[in-house]
Every structure is written in C-alpha cells, then in structure tokens.
Design a protein around this motif. Structure first.
Motif: not given
Length: 310
Positions: A144, A153, A223, A225, A245-246, A271-272
């Motif tokens: 991360d 992103l 941004t 994740t 964001c996620g 997002s991931e």
C-alpha cells in the motif's frame, strides 16, 4: 520477458540466492537445458526486498504465512484475496504459490477444517492451501505504501501525483498513505467533481458513491486504495478538494463532506484490484518468467441491480 536464467536488480543486489542455495536447479528433460528455479523462500526474500516488512503496519502480516520455504516454485498465481476458491484455482492452473495483497488471516485461526470460507471455519483457507500444496504469501500494507502502488490510481485517472503523501508510513516519507495529486493544471479550467466522478466510472466500470456538489471545482485530490481510515480529516487539514478512496465509513463521509471535502468512494476491491498487476510485475522483475505467472480474476464477486438484465 524475464526468464529463469535472469534475475532482477533486487535479486542481484541481495546476492544471497546463489550463496545460500535458495535457488534450486532442475532438469526438465534429458536434453533440456538446466533451468534455475526459485524456492518459495527465495521468492519471499526477493519480494520483501521490493516491499519491506518494516514498511507494513505492526498489526499486519507480511510475506509467507503458509508453505515450506525449501520447496521449488513451479508457477505463481496472483490475486487480491486469498480465498478457498482462489487457492483451488491456483492449484488447477499449476501454481504452487499464491501471492495476494490481503493476508489469509491477521489473528491466528482458532480452527481448521475443509469449509468453503473463513466464515464457516477461520482456518479454511489455510486448510485448502495445505491440502492443495499451495504456499500463501501476501504483501498488504507494505505494498500500500510503496512507490509503485502510489502511482496506480493517479496514473489510471490521468491526474498528476505530486510525490507527496498525506500520511507518511511508519518507516518515514516519501512512502505513505494518500497520494496528493494535481487534478487541474495551474491556470487551466478546473475539473468538476461530476466530471471527475464520471471519469472514475469510465476507468473502473463501476458506479462510485459520490459525496459533494457535482459542480464543485476540483483542483487537488488525494487517492487512496482500500479503506480511507483517517485520511478524510487529514485531507481537510491540508486543504484538499477531493478524496478518491476505496471505501469510507458513512458517518466519516458525512462529516468530512459537510466540512467541504468531496469524496468519491470507488469500492474497496475496485480500488485495489489494480494492485494485482503491481504484484505480478514485481514477481516478473525478481526473475519469475511471465509465462509462469497467472493472475486470478476476482472482479465479479458482487454486482449491482442495474448491471443485471432481467
């Protein structure tokens, strides 16, 4: 394409594999050229050089969680989540290692049994991994905060990552959470929240949840994740216009949006999932042949009614 007879810069830098015997040689046939193969332990060490455990959160699990380090790597599967289904799919593809973003567990499982998921037995994934002889390793928060993940992103959305983060990692900046990005060039017409949200829909193919006025200008965005955590408050403190964001908790989104921070919530997995490609690329860079890396598709775990033709 990187073959088994090549090593990445990271593997060359460590210089450990050849000296410690962490690479096994195996003939593929009587007239075949010997092919140098990673062991599970050597692959873990090479990936830890890419995503150091010291960058991870203290509560996280990083690296090998199930498997024998001395075993030779046959093929590597890559996925976001280490589910029972993913373990079985990895084994069916010929992989004996499954590398994921999320860990198989954080707290040690209390029981192990052959069930379809951890909801029935906390150790179901571990059971499946041992039963199918698939080693499990993950690179979660260490990935991360990595520089490679930081560009994912922003790159997909066509916004400029400034190189600064909102919350530095425990190991220190420049690594950290929340990439500060310039959405609109200085002096140019600012992007609006509505157009930026539409861009997210076009890029990810999933409708995001948006907090804020669609006509509001967005010059800067952060941004992130996965879970936003405390990033919303930090964005407010730094005068950011929008957080992409996620996922974010409802009351947190309500509070920060009421204070003027727009929020675009993509979905945790949405997002991931791009990080799976980052992992696959890292595995190839450390020396595993690309034809021996298989990415598992976990993009259809859920759907929305408007996507279903009745």
């Amino acid at each position: 394409m990187t073959g088994f007879d090549e090593t990445s810069e990271a593997a060359q830098a460590t210089g450990e594999a050849a000296e410690t015997g962490e690479l096994a040689c195996r003939e593929k046939g009587s007239i075949a050229k010997p092919s140098r193969r990673f062991t599970v332990g050597a692959l873990e060490a090479a990936l830890l050089a890419e995503f150091p455990a010291q960058d991870a959160e203290s509560w996280d699990r990083t690296g090998l969680v199930v498997g024998e380090r001395a075993c030779a790597v046959e093929r590597v599967a890559v996925a976001l989540d280490p589910t029972v289904a993913a373990v079985r799919e990895a084994a069916a593809s010929g992989a004996n290692v499954l590398v994921t973003h999320h860990p198989a567990f954080l707290s040690a499982p209390e029981s192990f049994s052959p069930e379809p998921s951890a909801a029935v037995s906390p150790g179901a994934v571990v059971w499946a991994a041992i039963q199918n002889r698939v080693a499990l390793m993950d690179f979660h928060t260490a990935l991360d905060v990595s520089p490679r993940a930081a560009r994912v992103l922003p790159g997909m959305l066509g916004i400029e990552f400034t190189g600064r983060v909102v919350e530095p990692a425990a190991s220190g900046a420049p690594k950290g959470y929340g990439q500060i990005c310039a959405v609109s060039a200085e002096g140019a017409r600012p992007e609006t929240l509505g157009r930026l949200a539409a861009r997210c829909l076009a890029v990810f193919g999933r409708t995001p949840r948006v907090w804020g006025n669609f006509d509001a200008p967005v010059r800067t965005a952060v941004t992130a994740t996965g879970s936003a955590g405390t990033l919303g408050r930090a964005c407010l403190a730094q005068g950011v216009d929008c957080l992409i964001c996620g996922e974010i908790k409802y009351h947190e989104a309500l509070d920060v949006s009421s204070a003027g921070l727009a929020v675009i919530e993509l979905g945790h997995d949405v997002s991931e999932l791009p990080l799976v490609a980052v992992l696959a690329d890292a595995i190839a860079r450390v020396g595993v042949a690309r034809e021996d890396i298989v990415a598992l598709d976990q993009s259809s775990n859920w759907t929305t009614p408007e996507a279903v033709r009745v």
